[in-house]
Design a protein around this motif. Sequence first.
Motif, PDB file in Angstrom:
ATOM      1  N   MET A 277      13.142  17.345  -1.386  1.00  0.00           N
ATOM      2  CA  MET A 277      13.483  18.660  -0.884  1.00  0.00           C
ATOM      3  C   MET A 277      14.614  19.227  -1.736  1.00  0.00           C
ATOM      4  O   MET A 277      15.568  18.540  -2.054  1.00  0.00           O
ATOM      5  CB  MET A 277      13.915  18.570   0.588  1.00  0.00           C
TER       6      MET A 277
ATOM      7  N   THR B 212      17.770  21.521  -2.055  1.00  0.00           N
ATOM      8  CA  THR B 212      18.769  22.102  -1.170  1.00  0.00           C
ATOM      9  C   THR B 212      19.737  22.949  -1.970  1.00  0.00           C
ATOM     10  O   THR B 212      19.798  22.859  -3.191  1.00  0.00           O
ATOM     11  CB  THR B 212      19.555  21.006  -0.426  1.00  0.00           C
TER      12      THR B 212
ATOM     13  N   GLN C  66       7.670  24.729   2.756  1.00  0.00           N
ATOM     14  CA  GLN C  66       7.916  26.131   3.070  1.00  0.00           C
ATOM     15  C   GLN C  66       7.323  27.039   1.996  1.00  0.00           C
ATOM     16  O   GLN C  66       6.758  28.084   2.300  1.00  0.00           O
ATOM     17  CB  GLN C  66       9.414  26.388   3.220  1.00  0.00           C
TER      18      GLN C  66
ATOM     19  N   CYS D 170      12.099  24.185   0.737  1.00  0.00           N
ATOM     20  CA  CYS D 170      11.400  22.956   0.384  1.00  0.00           C
ATOM     21  C   CYS D 170       9.964  23.294  -0.027  1.00  0.00           C
ATOM     22  O   CYS D 170       9.489  24.416   0.159  1.00  0.00           O
ATOM     23  CB  CYS D 170      11.424  21.952   1.525  1.00  0.00           C
TER      24      CYS D 170
END
Length: 75
Positions: free
Chosen positions: A1, A3, A15, A12
């Motif tokens: 992911m 960030t 999404q 991520c």
Amino acid sequence: MITAASGGVGLCAVQLAKLGNTDVLGAAVGFAVFTVVLLSWALTFAIGGEHLFGSAWDKLVMYNVAERLGLTGWS
């Protein structure tokens, strides 16, 4: 992911995939609607618009509308 702390944008991969799927679905629906409108317009000319619409056909044909509004270069 990815960030924000690691220098990423904060989204991520899941999404991003969901966002991409909604865009693809919207584009597919828009393309389908456009295709139906375009085909119905083309079939109107192929079948014979004056036979379908009668005397109102002269008011509906696009070049007649453009000429009436002064949008054509022909005088």
